[in-house]
Design a protein around this motif. Structure first.
Motif, mmCIF file in Angstrom:
data_model
loop_
_atom_site.group_PDB
_atom_site.id
_atom_site.type_symbol
_atom_site.label_atom_id
_atom_site.label_comp_id
_atom_site.label_asym_id
_atom_site.label_seq_id
_atom_site.Cartn_x
_atom_site.Cartn_y
_atom_site.Cartn_z
ATOM 1 N N ARG A 4 0.926 -1.139 -0.148
ATOM 2 C CA ARG A 4 -0.163 -0.044 0.079
ATOM 3 C C ARG A 4 0.927 1.443 0.032
ATOM 4 O O ARG A 4 2.084 1.304 0.466
ATOM 5 C CB ARG A 4 -0.876 0.036 1.330
ATOM 6 N N PRO A 5 0.424 2.327 -0.577
ATOM 7 C CA PRO A 5 1.234 3.584 -0.468
ATOM 8 C C PRO A 5 1.499 3.958 0.877
ATOM 9 O O PRO A 5 0.468 3.866 1.897
ATOM 10 C CB PRO A 5 0.457 4.586 -1.370
ATOM 11 N N TRP A 6 2.782 4.409 1.306
ATOM 12 C CA TRP A 6 2.877 5.017 2.560
ATOM 13 C C TRP A 6 2.650 6.435 2.677
ATOM 14 O O TRP A 6 3.205 7.194 1.408
ATOM 15 C CB TRP A 6 4.517 4.595 2.954
ATOM 16 N N GLY A 7 2.177 7.013 3.737
ATOM 17 C CA GLY A 7 2.156 8.585 3.522
ATOM 18 C C GLY A 7 3.360 9.483 3.232
ATOM 19 O O GLY A 7 3.398 10.454 2.712
ATOM 20 N N TYR A 8 4.500 8.953 3.688
ATOM 21 C CA TYR A 8 5.893 9.619 3.503
ATOM 22 C C TYR A 8 6.256 9.717 2.021
ATOM 23 O O TYR A 8 6.796 10.664 1.610
ATOM 24 C CB TYR A 8 6.949 9.141 4.277
ATOM 25 N N GLU A 9 5.629 8.858 1.085
ATOM 26 C CA GLU A 9 5.621 9.003 -0.081
ATOM 27 C C GLU A 9 4.757 9.744 -1.003
ATOM 28 O O GLU A 9 5.131 10.098 -2.032
ATOM 29 C CB GLU A 9 5.456 7.326 -0.674
ATOM 30 N N ARG A 10 4.089 10.230 -0.154
ATOM 31 C CA ARG A 10 2.789 11.194 -0.921
ATOM 32 C C ARG A 10 3.584 12.607 -1.299
ATOM 33 O O ARG A 10 4.327 13.138 -0.482
ATOM 34 C CB ARG A 10 1.547 11.271 -0.261
ATOM 35 N N ALA A 11 2.931 13.215 -2.194
ATOM 36 C CA ALA A 11 3.554 14.783 -2.507
ATOM 37 C C ALA A 11 3.009 15.624 -1.431
ATOM 38 O O ALA A 11 3.646 16.800 -1.211
ATOM 39 C CB ALA A 11 3.056 15.087 -3.777
ATOM 40 N N ASP A 12 1.924 15.284 -0.695
ATOM 41 C CA ASP A 12 1.264 16.307 0.040
ATOM 42 C C ASP A 12 1.778 15.826 1.766
ATOM 43 O O ASP A 12 1.219 16.341 2.356
ATOM 44 C CB ASP A 12 -0.169 16.427 -0.127
ATOM 45 N N CYS A 13 2.748 15.108 1.779
ATOM 46 C CA CYS A 13 3.275 14.728 3.071
ATOM 47 C C CYS A 13 4.090 15.852 3.530
ATOM 48 O O CYS A 13 5.393 16.039 3.393
ATOM 49 C CB CYS A 13 4.233 13.588 2.967
ATOM 50 N N LEU A 56 9.815 5.924 11.067
ATOM 51 C CA LEU A 56 10.123 7.323 11.595
ATOM 52 C C LEU A 56 10.981 7.937 10.751
ATOM 53 O O LEU A 56 11.051 9.157 10.572
ATOM 54 C CB LEU A 56 10.282 7.082 13.270
ATOM 55 N N GLN A 57 12.088 7.191 10.788
ATOM 56 C CA GLN A 57 13.254 7.634 9.860
ATOM 57 C C GLN A 57 12.766 8.194 8.418
ATOM 58 O O GLN A 57 13.217 9.122 7.802
ATOM 59 C CB GLN A 57 14.420 6.595 9.708
ATOM 60 N N ALA A 58 11.892 7.430 7.695
ATOM 61 C CA ALA A 58 11.456 7.874 6.557
ATOM 62 C C ALA A 58 10.604 9.033 6.523
ATOM 63 O O ALA A 58 10.673 9.957 5.621
ATOM 64 C CB ALA A 58 10.437 6.536 5.959
ATOM 65 N N TYR A 59 9.717 9.246 7.597
ATOM 66 C CA TYR A 59 9.051 10.544 7.796
ATOM 67 C C TYR A 59 10.045 11.761 8.095
ATOM 68 O O TYR A 59 9.858 12.737 7.486
ATOM 69 C CB TYR A 59 8.118 10.408 8.905
ATOM 70 N N GLU A 60 11.081 11.501 8.977
ATOM 71 C CA GLU A 60 12.046 12.612 8.994
ATOM 72 C C GLU A 60 12.973 12.801 7.804
ATOM 73 O O GLU A 60 12.961 14.026 7.608
ATOM 74 C CB GLU A 60 13.156 11.998 10.140
ATOM 75 N N LYS A 61 13.074 12.005 7.101
ATOM 76 C CA LYS A 61 13.749 12.436 5.605
ATOM 77 C C LYS A 61 12.818 13.018 4.832
ATOM 78 O O LYS A 61 13.075 13.730 4.041
ATOM 79 C CB LYS A 61 14.401 11.012 5.196
ATOM 80 N N ASN A 62 11.535 12.575 4.653
ATOM 81 C CA ASN A 62 10.702 12.773 3.571
ATOM 82 C C ASN A 62 9.573 14.032 3.647
ATOM 83 O O ASN A 62 9.215 14.498 2.715
ATOM 84 C CB ASN A 62 10.040 11.717 2.987
ATOM 85 N N ALA A 63 9.135 13.891 5.137
ATOM 86 C CA ALA A 63 8.224 14.938 5.290
ATOM 87 C C ALA A 63 8.712 16.279 5.234
ATOM 88 O O ALA A 63 9.697 16.619 5.625
ATOM 89 C CB ALA A 63 7.613 14.668 6.726
ATOM 90 N N ARG A 64 8.100 17.107 4.763
ATOM 91 C CA ARG A 64 8.539 18.503 4.245
ATOM 92 C C ARG A 64 7.633 19.597 5.253
ATOM 93 O O ARG A 64 6.497 19.353 5.909
ATOM 94 C CB ARG A 64 8.229 18.928 2.692
ATOM 95 N N ASN A 65 8.180 20.596 5.702
ATOM 96 C CA ASN A 65 7.710 21.845 6.344
ATOM 97 C C ASN A 65 7.296 21.443 7.732
ATOM 98 O O ASN A 65 6.266 21.742 8.161
ATOM 99 C CB ASN A 65 6.605 22.389 5.673
#
Length: 113
Positions: A4-13, A56-65
């Protein structure tokens, strides 16, 4: 885990929405590992913890703003509910918990008319 798509992969993350996506993903993760009853409990907890760390590492790396995920951690615990069913529960670090509570408080304030 199911594909399934992960949230950190989304453009609006980004920003506070990244926190919402993260909550959905962590719920999916703990549900997945708690349901794998064919494995020993210790192995499931170990795998769930490793997956939570990576998430958590993926969110730290990919989440913007947002810096909500910076230097934070999650500990996966197993609890038994009133029906003797084992459930996995994520315990959030104090900084991550504060960000989630801030989001919840803001959400509660904006939904009042």
């Amino acid at each position: 885990m199911t594909t399934r798509p992960w949230g950190y992969e989304r453009a609006d993350c980004r920003g506070d929405f990244a926190l919402s996506l993260f909550l959905d993903d962590i719920e999916h993760l703990v549900d997945h590992y708690s349901a794998r009853t064919e494995e020993q409990l210790e192995a499931r907890i170990f795998r769930a913890q490793a997956a939570a760390n990576k998430l958590l590492q993926a969110y730290e790396k990919n989440a913007r703003n947002t810096d909500a995920f910076t230097r934070q951690f999650i500990e996966i615990k197993c609890v038994t509910d009133e029906h003797d069913t084992q459930q996995f529960v994520p315990i959030f670090s104090s900084g991550l918990k504060a960000q989630l509570l801030r989001l919840l408080h803001r959400t509660n304030q904006t939904s009042r008319h």
